[in-house]
Design a protein around this motif. Structure first.
Motif, PDB file in Angstrom:
ATOM      1  N   GLN A 157      58.000  62.415  81.042  1.00  0.00           N
ATOM      2  CA  GLN A 157      59.056  62.524  80.393  1.00  0.00           C
ATOM      3  C   GLN A 157      59.257  61.791  78.952  1.00  0.00           C
ATOM      4  N   ALA A 158      58.557  60.573  78.828  1.00  0.00           N
ATOM      5  CA  ALA A 158      58.561  60.052  77.625  1.00  0.00           C
ATOM      6  C   ALA A 158      57.805  60.756  76.610  1.00  0.00           C
ATOM      7  N   THR A 159      56.369  61.147  76.701  1.00  0.00           N
ATOM      8  CA  THR A 159      55.734  62.022  76.054  1.00  0.00           C
ATOM      9  C   THR A 159      56.717  63.244  75.515  1.00  0.00           C
ATOM     10  N   GLN A 160      57.169  63.699  76.516  1.00  0.00           N
ATOM     11  CA  GLN A 160      57.831  65.078  75.973  1.00  0.00           C
ATOM     12  C   GLN A 160      58.990  64.970  75.243  1.00  0.00           C
ATOM     13  N   SER A 161      59.837  63.756  75.482  1.00  0.00           N
ATOM     14  CA  SER A 161      60.870  63.252  74.684  1.00  0.00           C
ATOM     15  C   SER A 161      60.476  62.900  73.202  1.00  0.00           C
ATOM     16  N   ALA A 179      52.668  66.779  70.074  1.00  0.00           N
ATOM     17  CA  ALA A 179      52.796  68.102  70.700  1.00  0.00           C
ATOM     18  C   ALA A 179      51.770  68.387  71.692  1.00  0.00           C
ATOM     19  N   ASN A 180      50.631  68.238  71.388  1.00  0.00           N
ATOM     20  CA  ASN A 180      49.303  68.477  72.240  1.00  0.00           C
ATOM     21  C   ASN A 180      49.314  67.450  73.243  1.00  0.00           C
ATOM     22  N   GLU A 181      49.817  66.185  73.259  1.00  0.00           N
ATOM     23  CA  GLU A 181      49.921  65.186  74.145  1.00  0.00           C
ATOM     24  C   GLU A 181      50.744  65.466  75.275  1.00  0.00           C
ATOM     25  N   ALA A 182      51.716  65.973  74.892  1.00  0.00           N
ATOM     26  CA  ALA A 182      52.775  66.430  75.880  1.00  0.00           C
ATOM     27  C   ALA A 182      52.430  67.858  76.446  1.00  0.00           C
ATOM     28  N   LYS A 183      51.707  68.651  75.932  1.00  0.00           N
ATOM     29  CA  LYS A 183      51.311  69.877  76.603  1.00  0.00           C
ATOM     30  C   LYS A 183      50.115  69.537  77.350  1.00  0.00           C
ATOM     31  N   LEU A 184      49.226  68.735  77.174  1.00  0.00           N
ATOM     32  CA  LEU A 184      48.159  67.941  78.052  1.00  0.00           C
ATOM     33  C   LEU A 184      48.765  67.317  79.267  1.00  0.00           C
ATOM     34  N   VAL A 190      51.277  69.619  86.306  1.00  0.00           N
ATOM     35  CA  VAL A 190      51.189  70.896  87.011  1.00  0.00           C
ATOM     36  C   VAL A 190      49.905  71.133  87.981  1.00  0.00           C
ATOM     37  N   THR A 191      48.579  70.683  87.526  1.00  0.00           N
ATOM     38  CA  THR A 191      47.471  70.838  88.221  1.00  0.00           C
ATOM     39  C   THR A 191      47.567  69.776  89.267  1.00  0.00           C
ATOM     40  N   ILE A 192      47.998  68.784  89.364  1.00  0.00           N
ATOM     41  CA  ILE A 192      47.835  67.648  90.296  1.00  0.00           C
ATOM     42  C   ILE A 192      48.990  68.359  91.493  1.00  0.00           C
ATOM     43  N   LYS A 193      50.140  68.718  90.945  1.00  0.00           N
ATOM     44  CA  LYS A 193      51.081  69.289  92.011  1.00  0.00           C
ATOM     45  C   LYS A 193      50.502  70.653  92.590  1.00  0.00           C
ATOM     46  N   ASN A 194      49.798  71.332  92.078  1.00  0.00           N
ATOM     47  CA  ASN A 194      49.357  72.592  92.691  1.00  0.00           C
ATOM     48  C   ASN A 194      48.016  72.147  93.647  1.00  0.00           C
TER      49      ASN A 194
END
Length: 107
Positions: free
Chosen positions: A50-54, A78-83, A89-93
């Protein structure tokens, strides 16, 4: 002796301020290595996401208004937030897949 799950840790690294240089001491020590359980590591990882996206959103706003001095800062954030989002998402999956596989096991 540590528990088997205690050895699992996610790469929870503090996000340095844009333009600052983080030394090796900034990347050592995760919540799991400091004695945290899985839930606290997961919660800390989500808080960091959340902090990275903010931070990325803030830099995007600055870029849109013309207040950003260096566009590279925004691109890196932006790239850090994307990665980070892709990793979560991968860990959740994988966790959902593991849960589904466990539920299929015969009793």
């Amino acid at each position: 002796m540590t528990s088997p799950i205690g050895g699992i840790s996610f790469p929870v690294m503090p996000t340095p301020a844009i333009g600052s240089v983080a030394g090796p001491e900034a990347t050592t020590g995760t919540a799991a290595a400091q004695g945290g359980d899985f839930a606290s590591v997961l919660a800390a990882s989500l808080d960091q996401l959340q902090a990275t996206q903010s931070a990325s959103d803030s830099l995007a706003t600055q870029a849109a208004t013309g207040d950003l001095r260096d566009v590279h800062d925004y691109m890196i954030a932006a790239n850090e937030a994307k990665l980070a989002t892709e990793m979560v998402v991968t860990i959740k999956n994988k966790a959902v897949d593991a849960f589904t596989e466990i539920m299929r096991m015969p009793v």
